[in-house]
Design a protein around this motif. Structure first.
Motif, short mmCIF file in Angstrom:
data_model
loop_
_atom_site.label_atom_id
_atom_site.label_comp_id
_atom_site.label_asym_id
_atom_site.label_seq_id
_atom_site.Cartn_x
_atom_site.Cartn_y
_atom_site.Cartn_z
N THR A 47 15.65 2.57 7.08
CA THR A 47 14.60 2.17 6.15
C THR A 47 14.89 2.79 4.79
OG1 THR A 47 12.97 2.03 7.94
CG2 THR A 47 12.13 2.20 5.69
N VAL A 48 15.03 1.94 3.78
CA VAL A 48 15.38 2.40 2.43
C VAL A 48 14.20 2.15 1.51
CG1 VAL A 48 17.03 2.21 0.54
CG2 VAL A 48 17.78 1.75 2.89
N PRO A 49 13.68 3.18 0.81
CA PRO A 49 12.59 2.95 -0.16
C PRO A 49 13.03 1.96 -1.24
CG PRO A 49 12.87 5.29 0.28
CD PRO A 49 14.04 4.60 0.92
N ASN A 50 12.13 1.07 -1.61
CA ASN A 50 12.48 0.03 -2.58
C ASN A 50 12.87 0.59 -3.93
OD1 ASN A 50 12.12 -2.14 -0.81
ND2 ASN A 50 9.95 -2.32 -1.28
N GLY A 51 12.30 1.74 -4.31
CA GLY A 51 12.68 2.35 -5.58
C GLY A 51 14.15 2.74 -5.61
N THR A 81 12.53 -1.42 2.46
CA THR A 81 13.34 -2.49 3.05
C THR A 81 14.07 -1.91 4.26
OG1 THR A 81 13.65 -3.64 0.95
CG2 THR A 81 15.25 -4.09 2.69
N ARG A 82 14.04 -2.64 5.36
CA ARG A 82 14.66 -2.17 6.60
C ARG A 82 15.98 -2.90 6.83
NH1 ARG A 82 11.01 -2.43 11.83
NH2 ARG A 82 11.66 -4.61 11.80
N LEU A 83 17.04 -2.12 7.04
CA LEU A 83 18.38 -2.66 7.29
C LEU A 83 18.81 -2.34 8.71
CD1 LEU A 83 20.27 -1.57 4.02
CD2 LEU A 83 19.00 -3.68 4.42
N LYS A 84 19.60 -3.25 9.29
CA LYS A 84 20.18 -3.00 10.60
C LYS A 84 21.70 -2.94 10.42
CE LYS A 84 18.15 -4.73 14.12
NZ LYS A 84 17.59 -5.65 15.15
N ALA A 144 5.90 3.61 -7.57
CA ALA A 144 7.22 3.19 -8.06
C ALA A 144 7.92 2.32 -7.02
CB ALA A 144 8.08 4.40 -8.41
N HIS A 145 7.83 2.73 -5.74
CA HIS A 145 8.41 1.92 -4.68
C HIS A 145 7.70 0.58 -4.56
CE1 HIS A 145 10.85 5.27 -3.70
NE2 HIS A 145 9.94 5.96 -3.04
N PHE A 146 6.37 0.60 -4.77
CA PHE A 146 5.60 -0.64 -4.72
C PHE A 146 6.04 -1.60 -5.82
CE2 PHE A 146 2.05 -2.76 -6.89
CZ PHE A 146 1.79 -3.75 -5.95
N ALA A 147 6.16 -1.07 -7.06
CA ALA A 147 6.59 -1.91 -8.18
C ALA A 147 7.98 -2.48 -7.93
CB ALA A 147 6.58 -1.09 -9.48
N ALA A 148 8.87 -1.66 -7.38
CA ALA A 148 10.22 -2.14 -7.06
C ALA A 148 10.16 -3.20 -5.97
CB ALA A 148 11.10 -0.97 -6.61
N GLY A 149 9.26 -3.02 -5.00
CA GLY A 149 9.11 -4.01 -3.94
C GLY A 149 8.65 -5.35 -4.47
N VAL A 150 7.70 -5.31 -5.43
CA VAL A 150 7.24 -6.56 -6.05
C VAL A 150 8.41 -7.25 -6.77
CG1 VAL A 150 5.74 -7.52 -7.84
CG2 VAL A 150 4.86 -5.77 -6.29
N MET A 151 9.21 -6.49 -7.49
CA MET A 151 10.35 -7.06 -8.21
C MET A 151 11.37 -7.66 -7.24
SD MET A 151 9.47 -6.58 -11.31
CE MET A 151 10.93 -6.85 -12.30
N LEU A 152 11.60 -6.97 -6.12
CA LEU A 152 12.54 -7.50 -5.12
C LEU A 152 12.03 -8.81 -4.53
CD1 LEU A 152 13.56 -4.24 -3.17
CD2 LEU A 152 14.96 -5.55 -4.78
#
Length: 277
Positions: free
Chosen positions: A160-164, A149-152, A112-120
């Motif tokens: 680090t926030v999971p893409n899902g 996705t990594r935020l500073k 699910a995180h992978f699919a969200a990452g592709v969409m992002l």
């Protein structure tokens, strides 16, 4: 002696004709299929990568898609090569399918995180360096990967926030536009001079060198509250100047109001006690 030699020769010839030649031919054919198939799989994967690159997709997605295509084609080539050896590949296909199902069930959250990452990566709601609020966290985008996705954060923490968690929720991008509006609420007491306070606010905002002239800023009375008269102060600034201008305006307003005798009231409540007669 001659009979034994002839018998050995005949047996050897039968062995070669019955086993070695057929199996050798099948083995060479299987190897040829594997070698040529692997080359074709690589060419197709490279073609997919070039097509996605031409579509200006993110390099992360391009590399991942190329690897997936290459792996899937290589599995098909191996199965086809094994079938040339006379092996029953039906059970192998079933085994691969069952293994894929088991892995999919075990990694459903990751998928699910992978699919969200592709969409992002495809739709690009934000890019590296943007200041965003996603998944309940605000910060500058430091890295976008397939799974997270990594935020500073402004205080230099790395989150680090999971893409899902990102794609399934509201995303706010503060850097998408080049300008931002600062929304301030400034309160004065009912006993202070309203027009003088408004003139001071206009002078403070209008004289700031980082406040934009277009769009024009707005200053107006927004509310007659219980213990104060509230002004809205809404100047436009470049997105990069947002926090500096906000802090400077608040400080300047307080100092100028103190110097000009404009009171900023504290919250208060009048309590009346009726004594029994």
């Amino acid at each position: 002696m001659d009979m034994n030699l002839n018998e050995l020769t005949v047996n050897s010839q039968m062995l070669i004709e019955t086993y070695l030649l057929p199996w050798g031919t099948k083995l060479l054919l299987a190897l040829l299929i594997f070698i040529v198939g692997r080359m074709v799989a690589r060419l197709i994967a490279r073609g997919v990568g070039k097509a996605l690159t031409s579509a200006h997709l993110d390099p992360i997605l391009v590399n991942f898609a190329g690897a997936v295509v290459n792996t899937a084609l290589l599995v098909l080539v191996i199965i086809f090569a094994l079938s040339q050896l006379g092996l029953d590949t039906t059970s192998l296909v079933a085994l691969v399918g069952a293994a894929g199902l088991a892995v999919g069930l075990a990694l459903k959250d990751s998928l699910a995180h992978f699919a969200a990452g592709v969409m992002l990566i495809v739709f690009r709601p934000f890019k590296l360096g943007d200041y965003v609020e996603v998944g309940g966290v605000a910060g500058s985008v430091d890295k976008i990967s397939i799974f997270s996705t990594r935020l500073k954060t402004p205080d230099n923490k790395v989150v680090t926030v999971p893409n899902g968690n990102i794609f399934g929720n509201t995303m706010t991008n503060y850097s998408e536009e080049s300008t931002r509006r600062i929304d301030l609420v400034v309160s004065i007491s009912y006993g202070s001079d309203l027009l003088k306070a408004k003139h001071l606010l206009d002078d403070i905002v209008g004289s700031h060198d980082k406040v934009l002239k277009d769009p024009a800023y707005r200053i107006a009375v927004s509310e007659l509250a219980d213990s104060s008269v509230n002004f809205i102060v809404r100047p436009w600034v470049n997105a990069a100047d947002y926090w500096d201008v906000r802090f400077e305006l608040l400080e300047t307003i307080k100092l100028r109001f103190d110097a000009e005798g404009i009171e900023i009231p504290l919250p208060q409540m009048a309590l009346h006690i009726n004594k029994p007669e």
